[in-house]
Design a protein around this motif. Sequence first.
Motif, short mmCIF file in Angstrom:
data_model
loop_
_atom_site.label_atom_id
_atom_site.label_comp_id
_atom_site.label_asym_id
_atom_site.label_seq_id
_atom_site.Cartn_x
_atom_site.Cartn_y
_atom_site.Cartn_z
N ASP A 1 37.16 33.73 37.17
CA ASP A 1 36.37 32.76 37.93
C ASP A 1 34.87 32.99 37.74
OD1 ASP A 1 36.78 35.13 39.40
OD2 ASP A 1 36.31 34.14 41.28
N ASP A 2 34.48 34.25 37.52
CA ASP A 2 33.08 34.52 37.17
C ASP A 2 32.69 33.78 35.89
OD1 ASP A 2 34.37 37.10 38.34
OD2 ASP A 2 32.23 37.37 38.73
N ASN B 1 36.58 43.85 39.24
CA ASN B 1 37.71 43.20 38.56
C ASN B 1 38.39 44.09 37.54
OD1 ASN B 1 37.82 40.82 39.99
ND2 ASN B 1 36.27 39.83 38.74
N HIS C 1 43.20 38.85 36.70
CA HIS C 1 42.28 38.44 35.63
C HIS C 1 42.77 38.78 34.23
CE1 HIS C 1 39.11 37.44 38.56
NE2 HIS C 1 39.64 38.44 39.25
N LEU D 1 28.45 37.56 42.60
CA LEU D 1 29.83 37.09 42.40
C LEU D 1 30.83 38.23 42.30
CD1 LEU D 1 29.01 34.41 39.64
CD2 LEU D 1 29.03 34.11 42.14
N MET E 1 29.66 35.15 46.82
CA MET E 1 31.08 34.92 47.00
C MET E 1 31.61 36.23 47.55
SD MET E 1 34.36 35.41 46.24
CE MET E 1 35.15 34.81 47.71
N ASN F 1 42.30 38.95 50.64
CA ASN F 1 43.14 38.91 49.44
C ASN F 1 43.25 40.27 48.79
OD1 ASN F 1 40.56 39.09 48.41
ND2 ASN F 1 40.77 37.44 46.93
N GLU G 1 38.52 40.68 51.85
CA GLU G 1 38.40 40.01 50.54
C GLU G 1 37.97 41.04 49.50
OE1 GLU G 1 36.10 38.48 47.30
OE2 GLU G 1 35.25 39.54 49.01
N PHE G 2 38.31 40.80 48.23
CA PHE G 2 38.11 41.80 47.17
C PHE G 2 36.67 42.28 47.04
CE2 PHE G 2 37.07 42.82 42.73
CZ PHE G 2 37.97 43.86 42.48
N ASN G 3 35.70 41.38 46.88
CA ASN G 3 34.32 41.81 46.64
C ASN G 3 33.78 42.62 47.81
OD1 ASN G 3 34.20 40.58 44.13
ND2 ASN G 3 33.29 38.69 44.91
N HIS H 1 37.13 30.88 43.05
CA HIS H 1 36.17 31.47 43.99
C HIS H 1 34.70 31.31 43.56
CE1 HIS H 1 39.66 33.34 45.83
NE2 HIS H 1 39.98 33.90 44.67
N ASP H 2 34.34 32.04 42.49
CA ASP H 2 32.91 32.25 42.21
C ASP H 2 32.11 30.97 41.91
OD1 ASP H 2 33.26 34.94 42.67
OD2 ASP H 2 33.50 35.45 40.55
#
Length: 312
Positions: free
Chosen positions: A18-19, A43, A85, A127, A153, A161, A167-169, A241-242
């Motif tokens: 998505d990045d 990621n 990814h 991101l 994001m 998630n 969330e991941f980030n 997302h990003d």
Amino acid sequence: MTATLPRPVLLDCDPGTDDALALWLALAAPEIDLRLVTVAGGNVGLARTLPNALALVGLAGGRVPVVAGADRPLLGRFRDEAAVHGADGLGGVVLPPGPAATPGLAMDAIRAALRAAAPDSVTLVGLGPATNFALALAAEPALRDRVAEIVLMTGALGEGNWSAAAEFNAAMDPEALAILLACGRPVTLATLDLTAQAFVTPARIEALRAAPGGACLRAAADILASVPPSRRFGFRGVALHDPCAVAWLLAPALFTARAVAVAVVLDGPDRGRTRIDRWGRDQGAALNGRFLETLDAEGFFALLAARLGALP
Ligand code: BDR
Ligand code: CA
């Protein structure tokens, strides 16, 4: 705010499927003066995300400097998201190798770009894990005065998630996110609740594939098609997302937004959870965030197709 169009932007990413689309969207945007791309080790790790960022910039014909950043969070260790990814970070979609990275470290390049900018003029777009921006602002806090807005994001109002809560980030580097949230500049949040509205279905991938464009648009469709459908959405598709964070800069009319107080949980099983107060219930909490609430999905995917279609 004194910023005029095109607005100066420093973009930090960890490509990442998505990045990839988000970076192309930024590179295609006349509304943006993209001055620097920095790369985080989220990621699939910096050894992949850096060459991916370079290849993405190269295929788009971009001339922006790309600088390597931190390969791990401020605290703790790097954790991998290859299941989403792909092992290479781009879902197995092979791009021609890009140009060489600009020598140096992201935190230094970010500080140099901020020093060279006018007060209150620069938009930071994050991101991935927030490590690189946090290192820069922690090392030289006065540079926050150059920042007009931070757009990330990150986070979730509802379930995460990465963990049930996070969330991941946000989960990958909560301390870094906390530094940005406390820096005194407004932070706009494209959370999982928003990005779920940018829902990629097989029909939307086919529409992208059928749109006029070149190698970037075709690769974007292939990259989207590589992402495994999400259990969270009954395997009907995935959230994109990003690109939502970048689209906010280009077409804010596609969004509704609300001023919020936001903090990130640093301890316990909810580590990385973003605590978003939409209704002023936390008495006295400063409104340090802007929560992007709704997205016009048709408009968003039309924007994506048109802009990526204008790239080589
Ligand atoms: C975020 O995590 C990464 O896997 C994506 O690139 C996106 O930035 C979504 O939670
Ligand atoms: Ca990302």
